[in-house]
Motif scaffolding. Structure first.
Motif, PDB file in Angstrom:
ATOM      1  N   ILE A 393      38.686 -55.841  17.030  1.00 49.76           N
ATOM      2  CA  ILE A 393      38.326 -56.994  17.842  1.00 49.76           C
ATOM      3  C   ILE A 393      38.610 -56.705  19.307  1.00 49.76           C
ATOM      4  O   ILE A 393      37.799 -56.969  20.179  1.00 49.76           O
ATOM      5  CB  ILE A 393      39.101 -58.231  17.341  1.00 49.76           C
ATOM      6  CG1 ILE A 393      38.628 -58.521  15.912  1.00 49.76           C
ATOM      7  CG2 ILE A 393      38.855 -59.429  18.229  1.00 49.76           C
ATOM      8  CD1 ILE A 393      39.620 -59.292  15.104  1.00 49.76           C
ATOM      9  N   LYS A 394      39.765 -56.125  19.569  1.00 50.58           N
ATOM     10  CA  LYS A 394      40.090 -55.677  20.932  1.00 50.58           C
ATOM     11  C   LYS A 394      40.792 -54.336  20.834  1.00 50.58           C
ATOM     12  O   LYS A 394      41.594 -54.134  19.931  1.00 50.58           O
ATOM     13  CB  LYS A 394      41.047 -56.662  21.603  1.00 50.58           C
ATOM     14  CG  LYS A 394      40.379 -57.879  22.176  1.00 50.58           C
ATOM     15  CD  LYS A 394      41.397 -58.674  22.971  1.00 50.58           C
ATOM     16  CE  LYS A 394      40.758 -59.952  23.499  1.00 50.58           C
ATOM     17  NZ  LYS A 394      41.780 -60.977  23.733  1.00 50.58           N
ATOM     18  N   TRP A 539      47.057 -61.861  14.765  1.00 51.21           N
ATOM     19  CA  TRP A 539      45.960 -62.160  15.668  1.00 51.21           C
ATOM     20  C   TRP A 539      45.539 -63.620  15.536  1.00 51.21           C
ATOM     21  O   TRP A 539      45.303 -64.300  16.527  1.00 51.21           O
ATOM     22  CB  TRP A 539      44.770 -61.235  15.363  1.00 51.21           C
ATOM     23  CG  TRP A 539      43.588 -61.552  16.198  1.00 51.21           C
ATOM     24  CD1 TRP A 539      43.405 -61.226  17.516  1.00 51.21           C
ATOM     25  CD2 TRP A 539      42.441 -62.285  15.800  1.00 51.21           C
ATOM     26  NE1 TRP A 539      42.215 -61.717  17.952  1.00 51.21           N
ATOM     27  CE2 TRP A 539      41.597 -62.363  16.923  1.00 51.21           C
ATOM     28  CE3 TRP A 539      42.037 -62.876  14.599  1.00 51.21           C
ATOM     29  CZ2 TRP A 539      40.368 -63.029  16.866  1.00 51.21           C
ATOM     30  CZ3 TRP A 539      40.825 -63.520  14.555  1.00 51.21           C
ATOM     31  CH2 TRP A 539      40.006 -63.597  15.672  1.00 51.21           C
TER      32      TRP A 539
END
Ligand SMILES: *[C@@H]1O[C@H](CO)[C@@H](O)[C@H](O)[C@H]1NC(C)=O
Ligand SMILES: *[C@@H]1O[C@H](CO)[C@@H](O)[C@H](O)[C@H]1NC(C)=O
Ligand SMILES: *[C@@H]1O[C@H](CO)[C@@H](O)[C@H](O)[C@H]1NC(C)=O
Ligand SMILES: *[C@@H]1O[C@H](CO)[C@@H](O)[C@H](O)[C@H]1NC(C)=O
Length: 549
Positions: A393-394, A539
């Motif tokens: 995601i990142k 997260w």
């Protein structure tokens, strides 16, 4: 009946593997497939360039068994060597496998090839070479054809006549002919994804002008004969030096196919690793590697470390000290690579029949892995950390520990931090204030004391949560318990070989006998999908999760 069909269909789907998404091309510093996803080359070298000109090991195991062992060791690719004269000298290319063994008096190997690979023994040498490439393809293994030498035999020395354009056995025109033949011979073979144009240029004749002149010519010839393959260029001084490219790039008529290769062994620097302090030697040699080749990555060129390796018995101090440093840099740069080497033994090398290869990943009889802990150490580098198509995601950081090939991980909240698979690593942030935060939270890593397990906390501005990269190797993560404390602690692995602790920093005073490797960590960029459940929960819940505890 229909149930049976469903079952068969399911079995088929389970056994189905995607065919190689060839041809490959380059996108900036990355090698990518047709859909633009990164393909990381995790190759092993396999030798066919010695006098016999037959892929090593066919006297020891059936070809398909060898190919499957390559795949089972996690390699997705083979750098497959060949001697130029195999395709340019009719006297050699007309030989069969049998005749080649026979002419060298290798009767025992010949009989063993007849037993293990009866279908190959009466093929012409080039057909046998093709059969190996085809079988690797059947096992989903990519191949890079590496022109290793001209005259078949062990490589390389400054005076062997094979070193540079114009040497006794190195006629540039003949070389271009041979490359063209080889490229077109494999122009319909999907798993041949690249060609190494010439191994380890070297010797008294080497010079930069001829390098550009002939390497560009060779690259154009290969591309004209086979536009699918990556064109891989070796540097000067035994492929240790590509520094000249920082001033002037190669000019080619075609885009997105050019890759550079580098060789890096412990012995590339003589006995430096053994005779110096490992922190200091690692720092200075890493900088030198960056100046000689590593800079290419930041200039947007793929770098393929096409030879590196160690004596896998673990008895060579020079090799052992180099290897942790090598792994740290290779993981950080996330380069493509080819291990030296596959073969556990040779039919004939440098006049010795049946020589053992201690750098080989297979045992002498090719029946098992020489050292599974060595393979474990390189396994995390077999898949990409970064590059197009990776789906985290990142982007985040991992703390990589080269001595084990593992990363700092945490299975559950109650368990102390420990070494684990990098695929299940914690996702970290390393801030400008030198704080190591669990990604997406305000929870940071903190030292608890000499020999103590590290802990987590939410007060992250004190000395014990300030982690600086120190020493000449910049691979020690150092902190202090209090701002006034005179001594530093370094991140370390406890005596159980697993738990992450802090202890007195090792070998900072350049002691040549001191081994700091257990305290070496690299903070590495990663975009690997985060697979551990806890990381996903982190997260999702962010700070809330931790503040509740
Ligand atoms: C091939 O063999 C023939 C006969 O032995 C010899 O005359 C010729 O020079 C050889 N060719 C090469 C390229 O070595
Ligand atoms: C190899 O085999 C050939 C023919 O069978 C024989 O003449 C020769 O002596 C053998 N060489 C060795 C070294 O055993
Ligand atoms: C491949 O090379 C052969 C010559 O070896 C040539 O006849 C053929 O047209 C080539 N095929 C392609 C697709 O380029
Ligand atoms: C494998 O390598 C390690 C060190 O890298 C060494 O300690 C061990 O003895 C080796 N194992 C074998 C079977 O050679």
């Amino acid at each position: 009946m229909s149930n049976l069909l469903l079952l068969l269909a399911a079995l088929f789907l389970l056994s189905w593997q995607p065919t190689l998404a060839a041809p490959l091309s380059t996108n900036s510093r990355w090698i990518v497939d047709e859909s633009g996803r990164r393909v990381k080359l995790a190759c092993v070298n396999w030798v066919t360039h010695l006098e016999v000109m037959v892929a090593e090991g066919l006297s020891k195991q059936p070809l398909d068994v060898i190919s499957k062992s390559i795949a089972s060791m996690g390699f997705n690719c083979v750098r497959f060597t060949w001697p130029l004269f195999l395709v340019t000298d009719g006297n050699l290319s007309s030989l069969t496998v049998r005749q080649s063994f026979f002419s060298l008096g290798l009767n025992e190997s010949l009989s063993a090839v007849e037993v293990n690979n009866p279908t190959l023994v009466d093929l012409p040498l080039l057909e046998a070479y093709k059969a190996v490439v085809r079988n690797l393809g059947d096992n989903n293994i990519m191949v890079i054809l590496d022109n290793h030498i001209s005259k078949p035999g062990w490589c390389c020395s400054n005076s062997d006549g094979n070193g540079f354009f114009g040497d006794k056995y190195f006629d540039p025109d003949l070389w271009v002919d041979g490359l063209t033949k080889m490229a077109s011979l494999f122009n319909d073979t999907a798993n041949v994804i690249g060609m190494s144009l010439r191994n380890e240029l070297r010797g008294p004749k080497q010079n930069v002008n001829d390098w550009y002149k002939y390497m560009q010519r060779g690259a154009e010839a290969v591309h004209a004969a086979n536009p699918n393959v990556l064109v891989i260029l070796s540097g000067l001084s035994f492929d240790n030096d590509l520094s000249f490219l920082s001033n002037k790039q190669v000019q080619l008529s075609f885009p997105s196919k050019l890759v550079f290769e580098l060789h890096w062994y412990a012995f590339s620097n003589g006995n430096a690793w053994q005779s110096g302090s490992p922190n200091q030697v690692c720092g200075s040699i890493s900088s030198s590697v960056m100046r000689r080749a590593g800079f290419l990555v930041s200039q947007g060129w793929p770098l393929f470390i096409s030879e590196f390796g160690i004596d896998q018995r673990g008895t060579n101090t020079n090799d052992n000290r180099y290897f942790g440093c090598f792994l740290g840099l290779a993981a950080e740069l996330d380069v493509d690579w080819a291990l030296w080497t596959l073969q556990g033994s040779y039919y004939l090398r440098e006049g010795v029949v049946g020589m053992e290869e201690f750098y080989g990943s297979l045992s002498y009889d090719w029946s098992r892995q020489r050292n599974s802990s060595f393979l474990q150490r390189i396994s995390t580098l077999q898949s990409p950390f970064q590059g197009p198509g990776l789906s985290a995601i990142k982007p985040y950081k991992v703390l990589f520990h080269p001595a084990t090939g593992l990363c700092v991980a945490k299975k559950s909240l109650s368990e102390p931090l420990h070494l684990g698979q990098c695929d299940e690593s914690e996702a970290w942030d390393y801030t400008g204030q030198h704080t190591l935060l669990l990604k997406g939270t305000t929870v940071c890593l903190k030292a608890a004391g000499e020999g103590e397990k590290v802990k987590f906390g939410t007060i992250c501005s004190d000395a014990a949560s300030n982690w600086e990269l120190i020493s000449d190797s910049t691979m020690h993560l150092s902190t202090k318990l209090t701002a006034n404390s005179s001594s530093s602690l370094c991140l370390d692995v406890g005596s159980d070989g697993r738990t992450i602790v802090t202890s007195t920093c090792l070998c900072l005073d350049r002691d040549q006998t001191c081994d700091p490797e257990n305290q070496w960590f690299r903070i590495i960029d990663s975009s690997r999908p985060v697979t551990s459940k806890r990381s996903l929960i982190d997260w999702l819940f962010g700070n809330l999760w931790w503040n509740l505890l």
